[in-house]
Design an enzyme around this catalytic site. Structure first.
Site, PDB file in Angstrom:
ATOM      1  N   GLU A 183       0.830  -1.204   0.000  1.00 32.99           N
ATOM      2  CA  GLU A 183       0.000   0.000   0.000  1.00 32.99           C
ATOM      3  C   GLU A 183       0.868   1.259   0.000  1.00 32.99           C
ATOM      4  O   GLU A 183       0.547   2.230  -0.687  1.00 32.99           O
ATOM      5  CB  GLU A 183      -0.921  -0.016   1.223  1.00 32.99           C
ATOM      6  CG  GLU A 183      -1.806   1.203   1.389  1.00 32.99           C
ATOM      7  CD  GLU A 183      -2.964   1.267   0.407  1.00 32.99           C
ATOM      8  OE1 GLU A 183      -3.735   2.240   0.465  1.00 32.99           O
ATOM      9  OE2 GLU A 183      -3.108   0.351  -0.427  1.00 32.99           O
TER      10      GLU A 183
ATOM     11  N   THR B 138     -11.488   7.049 -13.683  1.00 30.24           N
ATOM     12  CA  THR B 138     -10.501   6.616 -12.694  1.00 30.24           C
ATOM     13  C   THR B 138     -10.893   5.316 -12.005  1.00 30.24           C
ATOM     14  O   THR B 138     -10.085   4.717 -11.306  1.00 30.24           O
ATOM     15  CB  THR B 138     -10.242   7.732 -11.662  1.00 30.24           C
ATOM     16  OG1 THR B 138      -9.038   7.459 -10.948  1.00 30.24           O
ATOM     17  CG2 THR B 138     -11.421   7.895 -10.708  1.00 30.24           C
TER      18      THR B 138
END
Length: 515
Positions: free
Chosen positions: A378, A504
């Protein structure tokens, strides 16, 4: 699930170079290329099967809630309880040509009451998932995939519900400047009281709201989103733009003035830059100014934010910037950047953007290739002065250290592989995407779906977080499939002329000149 072998890209390239000097090898080259395409077809089918598996688990245990909890077979409603996974899955089910899944979703869409939720509503998240998901489904079903539409009333409901949703949300723009509030109470027509809004949450609405206006002929939606965007295109004060095209992260809603000059392509800022370019792809006549701003930002990014680890000078990442200092940290979210530079280079005929985009793709690939699970973290950093003691050897080898080892089924690295393959034709990007998919399948799969994991650098991924984000359907599965699939009109084109543009959340939107 059957997992086909990796393709023979190295062999193909070797034979191709030999064939130039020895024409009698041409037949062997052709055979290898046919084998690669057959291999890719098998891979695409494996991804399609994985999508169907995840859908079956969601439909059985969680539908019509927002997401499946795939370890306990429970459900969550993190996106207002309107069925986020179903709406996010629609465009992927369409391009995969899964009529039963499409029918399930089309039957559900007219039943959603977007005027009711007990939760705070994010204008940004609702726009990119729900509004875009329905508009994309409408475009595909009214166009190249009309054969999958057995009920035209259900198709029309996609547009009707898109307008209904926008009408529920449009009070968000009722501010002194027209800059929207992001966190909304749709019952009271109130907000969370924030005095600022973020770069991405203001700047990632314009594609969907403009397209809604173009489809309905009602210009209010385009005008609302473009008014908010206008403050980002002409940033004030001057300190908000420390480098040409690169702007701060937060804007005062009442005044339209930026409150900082902190620059990054990380989460919170990312899709503002993404949409500058994509609005130009959507309509180069109306949005040439957006393109000009993207070019400035891209050039400044290459000049000022490019960063390489001291242990791996061959690796390229994007730093952030604040008050004269670079932040040597990045995110999985940021790894869309390579794909964005590649799209820009292709559309604008700029080889420098393409070359830099490929460098960024390579860097993000390393964040996958170097971990125990072969899945990227992440968040990661490369500041040589901040390397944790227990990661020193890892940093020396990999060029980064892990700051957050979670993986929550994010798509951005595979997304950039997709653009790299579509624009170069180099089969190694197909191989990289396939490798990522295989390891996500091996590490994140449960009995009913796919779960995020807590530690990408632990064998088995540490523990599972028991959540299947809706963007698994919209993005991870779509990009993993499309990179292996054959040509279709929604695929990104190598000639710089695209009939579709992906929002997106990876929902393909028909460009204005083709609508």
């Amino acid at each position: 699930m059957h997992i086909p072998s990796l393709s023979f890209s190295v062999t193909a390239l070797s034979l191709l170079s030999t064939a130039v000097a020895h024409p009698h090898y041409a037949q062997q080259v052709e055979q290898v290329q046919r084998r690669q395409e057959a291999d890719a077809s098998q891979r695409a089918e494996a991804v399609r099967e994985a999508f169907q598996f995840a859908w079956n688990g969601y439909y059985r245990y969680a539908f019509p809630h927002d997401e499946l909890h795939p370890v306990t077979n429970g459900y969550g409603d993190s996106r207002n309880g309107w069925g986020a996974s179903a709406i996010d899955a629609l465009s992927t089910a369409l391009v995969m040509r899964l009529p039963d899944v499409v029918d399930d979703i089309l039957k559900y869409v007219p039943t959603i009451d977007y005027s009711k939720t007990s939760q705070e509503v994010s204008l940004f998240e609702t726009t990119i998932r729900y509004l875009a998901g329905m508009l994309s489904g409408y475009d595909l079903l009214k166009g190249p995939l009309s054969d999958l539409a057995t009920n035209q009333d259900a198709v029309e409901a996609l547009l009707t519900q898109s307008k209904n949703l926008a009408n529920v949300l449009k009070f968000a723009f009722d501010s002194p400047t027209g800059i929207p509030y992001n966190n909304l109470n749709i019952t009271s027509k109130g907000n969370d009281g924030e005095t600022t809004n973020g770069l991405a949450t203001i700047g990632s609405l314009v594609l969907e709201w403009t397209h809604l206006s173009d489809l309905t002929g009602d210009q209010q939606y385009a005008e609302l989103s473009q008014k908010g965007e206008s403050y980002l295109l002409k940033p004030e004060p001057s300190s908000a733009e420390p480098f040409p095209g690169l702007v701060g992260s937060n804007v005062n809603i009442d005044t339209g003035l930026f409150v900082d000059g902190d620059v990054s392509w990380n989460g919170g800022d990312d899709s503002f830059y993404e949409y500058l370019l994509k609005m130009y792809v959507y309509d180069p006549n109306r949005f040439s100014t957006y393109k000009d701003r993207w070019v400035l930002a891209a050039q400044s990014t290459m000049k000022h934010l490019k960063s390489s680890p001291s242990s791996r000078p061959d690796v390229t990442f994007l730093a952030s910037y604040s008050n004269g200092s670079l932040g040597l940290s990045s995110q999985h979210l940021t790894c869309f950047d390579g794909g964005n530079f590649l799209l820009g280079g292709d559309v604008l005929g700029r080889q420098d953007f393409i070359g830099f985009g490929l460098e960024l793709v390579d860097g993000c690939h390393d964040t996958y290739a170097e971990t125990a699970t072969r899945i990227g973290p992440e968040q990661f950093g490369w500041d040589a002065n901040s390397v944790p003691a227990d990661q020193q050897q890892f940093y020396e080898r990999a060029g980064f250290y892990i700051q957050s080892g979670a993986y929550i089924l994010r798509p951005e690295v595979i997304e950039s592989y997709y653009y790299a393959y579509r624009l170069t034709g180099d089969p190694k990007y197909r191989d990289w995407a396939w490798d990522a998919f295989v390891h996500i399948n091996a590490t994140c799969r449960t009995d009913s779906g796919f779960s995020g994991i807590t530690n990408v650098n632990a064998v088995g991924g540490g523990s599972k977080d028991d959540n299947q984000e809706s963007f698994l359907f919209a993005e991870v599965m779509k990009y993993s499939y499309l990179i292996q699939a054959g040509d279709d009109e929604w695929q990104v084109s190598q000639n710089g002329k695209n009939g579709w543009v992906f929002n997106t959340e990876a929902h393909p939107i028909k460009v204005a000149s083709q609508a």
